[in-house]
Design a protein around this motif. Structure first.
Motif, PDB file in Angstrom:
ATOM      1  N   ASP A 195      99.173  17.867  56.305  1.00 41.75           N
ATOM      2  CA  ASP A 195      98.771  19.226  55.930  1.00 41.75           C
ATOM      3  C   ASP A 195      98.076  19.912  57.096  1.00 41.75           C
ATOM      4  O   ASP A 195      98.264  21.094  57.342  1.00 41.75           O
ATOM      5  N   THR A 196      97.240  19.162  57.792  1.00 42.66           N
ATOM      6  CA  THR A 196      96.478  19.685  58.926  1.00 42.66           C
ATOM      7  C   THR A 196      96.014  18.524  59.796  1.00 42.66           C
ATOM      8  O   THR A 196      95.878  17.404  59.319  1.00 42.66           O
ATOM      9  N   CYS A 197      95.781  18.811  61.074  1.00 43.00           N
ATOM     10  CA  CYS A 197      95.283  17.797  62.006  1.00 43.00           C
ATOM     11  C   CYS A 197      94.094  18.373  62.771  1.00 43.00           C
ATOM     12  O   CYS A 197      94.005  19.583  62.999  1.00 43.00           O
ATOM     13  N   TYR A 198      93.205  17.476  63.171  1.00 41.87           N
ATOM     14  CA  TYR A 198      91.997  17.848  63.907  1.00 41.87           C
ATOM     15  C   TYR A 198      91.898  17.004  65.169  1.00 41.87           C
ATOM     16  O   TYR A 198      92.254  15.828  65.166  1.00 41.87           O
ATOM     17  N   TYR A 199      91.381  17.608  66.232  1.00 38.57           N
ATOM     18  CA  TYR A 199      91.172  16.906  67.491  1.00 38.57           C
ATOM     19  C   TYR A 199      89.688  16.690  67.710  1.00 38.57           C
ATOM     20  O   TYR A 199      88.874  17.583  67.489  1.00 38.57           O
TER      21      TYR A 199
END
Length: 131
Positions: free
Chosen positions: A114-118
């Motif tokens: 759904d979403t990715c974070y760094y």
């Protein structure tokens, strides 16, 4: 007399619990600000872009821990049920171990998150990746 003291203690405890619950409810959900900042995929280091494409392809991943559940214990990401987030290593040039750079993706289908974070600082902060 003992019964009266027990009742008073019970009522005092109930009042304290009610006050605590009211305070928690008034605060609302945990703030989402740390993960709300965004970063374009093109602005990630080359190793981060590579890891992102590996995630969408389903691997293969260079580290055994890649793809395992990320607990979000510090609640820096939006709160979700356990198993929603998975973590992946972003290689750091010149480092022989996993280093501190990660991508954490949320979703129930690992190859279609759904979403990715760094995180460039081992989960101290996150920026949402905009593909």
């Amino acid at each position: 007399m003992k019964m009266k003291a027990s009742i008073i203690r019970a009522l005092t405890l109930a009042a304290c619990l009610l006050a605590s619950a009211s305070a928690l409810h008034a605060r609302g959900p945990a703030p989402e600000a740390p993960a709300s900042a965004a970063v374009a995929l093109a602005d990630l280091p080359a190793q981060g872009q590579h890891t992102y494409w590996l995630i969408l392809a389903g691997g293969p991943f260079p580290f055994e821990k890649d793809g395992t559940v990320f607990g979000n214990r510090e609640r820096l990401l939006p709160v979700q049920r356990r198993g929603y987030y998975r973590e992946y290593t972003v290689r750091t040039p010149g480092v022989r171990h996993r280093g501190g750079r990660r991508i954490v993706c949320g979703g129930w289908q690992p190859v279609a998150p759904d979403t990715c974070y760094y995180s460039a600082d081992h989960y101290s902060s996150f920026r949402r990746i905009q593909p």
